[in-house]
Every structure is written in C-alpha cells, then in structure tokens.
Design a protein around this motif. Structure first.
Motif, mmCIF file in Angstrom:
data_model
loop_
_atom_site.group_PDB
_atom_site.id
_atom_site.type_symbol
_atom_site.label_atom_id
_atom_site.label_comp_id
_atom_site.label_asym_id
_atom_site.label_seq_id
_atom_site.Cartn_x
_atom_site.Cartn_y
_atom_site.Cartn_z
ATOM 1 N N GLY A 82 0.783 -1.218 0.000
ATOM 2 C CA GLY A 82 0.000 0.000 0.000
ATOM 3 C C GLY A 82 0.819 1.273 0.000
ATOM 4 N N SER A 83 2.134 1.136 -0.137
ATOM 5 C CA SER A 83 3.010 2.313 -0.112
ATOM 6 C C SER A 83 3.905 2.327 -1.345
ATOM 7 C CB SER A 83 3.880 2.284 1.151
ATOM 8 O OG SER A 83 4.888 3.275 1.090
ATOM 9 N N PHE A 84 4.351 3.521 -1.717
ATOM 10 C CA PHE A 84 5.338 3.666 -2.786
ATOM 11 C C PHE A 84 6.671 4.162 -2.235
ATOM 12 C CE2 PHE A 84 1.293 4.087 -5.067
ATOM 13 C CZ PHE A 84 1.477 3.150 -6.070
ATOM 14 N N ASP A 85 6.806 4.177 -0.915
ATOM 15 C CA ASP A 85 8.012 4.694 -0.275
ATOM 16 C C ASP A 85 9.130 3.655 -0.370
ATOM 17 O OD1 ASP A 85 9.954 5.881 1.242
ATOM 18 O OD2 ASP A 85 8.841 5.829 3.127
ATOM 19 N N LEU A 86 10.169 3.992 -1.112
ATOM 20 C CA LEU A 86 11.300 3.076 -1.306
ATOM 21 C C LEU A 86 12.535 3.489 -0.513
ATOM 22 C CD1 LEU A 86 10.996 2.615 -5.174
ATOM 23 C CD2 LEU A 86 10.607 0.838 -3.454
ATOM 24 N N SER A 87 12.405 4.442 0.391
ATOM 25 C CA SER A 87 13.581 5.005 1.059
ATOM 26 C C SER A 87 14.382 3.946 1.815
ATOM 27 C CB SER A 87 13.180 6.146 1.999
ATOM 28 O OG SER A 87 12.204 5.719 2.934
ATOM 29 N N GLU A 88 13.719 3.067 2.557
ATOM 30 C CA GLU A 88 14.454 2.046 3.307
ATOM 31 C C GLU A 88 15.117 1.042 2.368
ATOM 32 O OE1 GLU A 88 12.713 0.193 6.728
ATOM 33 O OE2 GLU A 88 11.508 1.963 7.209
ATOM 34 N N SER A 89 14.417 0.672 1.312
ATOM 35 C CA SER A 89 15.008 -0.266 0.349
ATOM 36 C C SER A 89 16.200 0.360 -0.358
ATOM 37 C CB SER A 89 13.956 -0.705 -0.676
ATOM 38 O OG SER A 89 13.054 -1.631 -0.106
ATOM 39 N N LYS A 90 16.103 1.637 -0.698
ATOM 40 C CA LYS A 90 17.217 2.315 -1.360
ATOM 41 C C LYS A 90 18.443 2.346 -0.448
ATOM 42 C CE LYS A 90 16.118 6.173 -3.541
ATOM 43 N NZ LYS A 90 15.395 7.434 -3.844
ATOM 44 N N GLU A 91 18.245 2.681 0.812
ATOM 45 C CA GLU A 91 19.367 2.692 1.763
ATOM 46 C C GLU A 91 19.983 1.303 1.893
ATOM 47 O OE1 GLU A 91 18.251 4.299 5.509
ATOM 48 O OE2 GLU A 91 17.526 6.199 4.674
ATOM 49 N N ARG A 92 19.119 0.295 1.947
ATOM 50 C CA ARG A 92 19.606 -1.090 2.081
ATOM 51 C C ARG A 92 20.402 -1.508 0.850
ATOM 52 N NH1 ARG A 92 16.267 -6.056 0.858
ATOM 53 N NH2 ARG A 92 17.663 -7.772 1.363
ATOM 54 N N ILE A 93 19.926 -1.177 -0.349
ATOM 55 C CA ILE A 93 20.626 -1.572 -1.570
ATOM 56 C C ILE A 93 21.975 -0.865 -1.668
ATOM 57 C CG2 ILE A 93 20.579 -1.544 -4.093
ATOM 58 C CD1 ILE A 93 18.741 -3.627 -2.788
#
Length: 225
Positions: A82-93
């Motif tokens: 339900g979200s489009f927030d990729l901030s945590e995934s971007k930091e992880r990658i």
C-alpha cells in the motif's frame, strides 16, 4: 555489425561482470534465480546475484504457479504494502552495493524495476553514497510509471512482453533513458525464454561491458609514465 562473442568463462575463473538482481512483487530470491536460469547458463561470464526484498508479505499474494518453487519460504516486496516509499530499500541496496560490491549494475523484474530506476535516477544525479561506478541495467517487465521526469544518460536494456498487461509501462520507462536497447518478446509478464535472435541481441548488449571490463582488468597496475 555484431560484437564479437567473448570467450566463455573457464571453470574456477571469477565472473567478469557482477549484476545485482531485484525480484518482482510477492516473490523472493529463489524465484528470481529460477527466472534467470537460462540467462545464467547463456552468460557464464556474469554473476547474477539475487537478494530478497526488504518487506516480508503474506503468502496469500503469491502466484499459485510459483508455489512449488517457493514452498514455505517467505515472500517479499520492496515498498511496504500500500506504499510507494522506497527510502528504506534504497538505503539497504546502497549498503549492499558498498559492502558486497563492486557490482556493475542491476537486473530487475517487475516491481524491482521501480526500485532500480529510482536508484539510477539518484546515481546519475550523484545523490548515492556509492564507492564506485555503475555501468548498466536490464529492466524486465517493468511494472511502473516513473514518478520523475529526468532523462537519464545511463546504458540500459528493456525487455517488454507483447502480452504483458504492463507493456506500455515498460515502453514508457525506456523513454526515460537516452539510448535504451529495447527487446520486445512474444510472452507476457515474465522473464522471457530467449530465442536465438533474442540471445544475440542480449549478448551484443552485454559484450560491450564484458570487453571493457576485461580490458580494464588487464591494464598494468602501475604503468610507467
């Protein structure tokens, strides 16, 4: 004129290119490995490094056709449901790129294309804290309209299926890159089984980077001036 085929990797040799692979929604790295099995056989010079998504989601979202591959393993997505927030995934990658790299780029499928495109947008704007340069990306079945309007000068290949409900989304994403290589195949929303002609096209795309990397690796470490 087609690029000359590179020599296959000999047993025990390290791969020449390393690509970080980002799977689609409600799957995991095991499914991505299965989806990329043909490409792994065709291109032994390349390491296709798969990882699980950031957020575990319910197996109720799993495609029934994939259950034999998944079994009881968790499945994941890149943003929360339900979200489009990729901030945590971007930091992880970025952390994975720095700690487990160097990688030469990405191979991404479906929802994973959303993440890799956002990362490449930041990369081309020099907004990523990355210790080395990325060189290529392959988008397969991209299932997202880019939220940014930037035109990116970065080498990409886009595999788009004629029967994919997201066919036009995949084409729209390709327009966000200066010189995209587009491969339109006859299948749907999946990593395609490549025909001989399609293999040649993918080989031509990869060969440029394989050859450049080989030449770089063979350069003298301390050339005399």
């Amino acid at each position: 004129m087609e690029s000359k085929r590179t020599n296959p990797k000999k047993e025990g040799e390290k791969p020449i290119l390393r690509l970080l692979c980002l799977h689609g929604f409600a799957t995991n790295k095991n499914i991505m490995n299965f989806q990329l099995s043909q490409m792994k056989k065709l291109f032994p010079e390349i390491e296709f490094k798969t990882i699980d998504g950031t957020y575990e989601i319910s197996n109720a979202y799993l495609d029934a056709n994939l259950r034999p591959i998944v079994g009881d393993s968790p499945i994941y997505g890149w943003p929360k449901l339900g979200s489009f927030d990729l901030s945590e995934s971007k930091e992880r990658i970025v952390k994975i790129l720095n700690e487990e790299g160097p990688f030469d780029g990405f191979v991404s499928f479906s929802q994973g294309c959303f993440l890799s495109h956002e990362l490449l947008t930041d990369y081309t704007k020099k907004l990523l804290d990355l210790k080395y340069n990325l060189r290529l990306a392959v988008f397969i079945g991209a299932y997202t309209f880019p939220h940014r309007v930037d035109l990116l000068d970065f080498p990409t290949m886009h595999m788009v299926g004629k029967l994919d409900p997201g066919f036009y989304q995949g084409l729209v994403l390709s327009t966000k890159y200066v010189r995209p290589v587009i491969l339109i195949h006859d299948e749907g929303h999946k990593v395609p089984r490549l025909s001989q002609a399609e293999v040649r096209k993918v080989r031509k795309f990869f060969d440029r980077f394989i050859q450049e990397k080989k030449e770089f690796l063979n350069m003298p470490k301390n050339p005399r001036l």
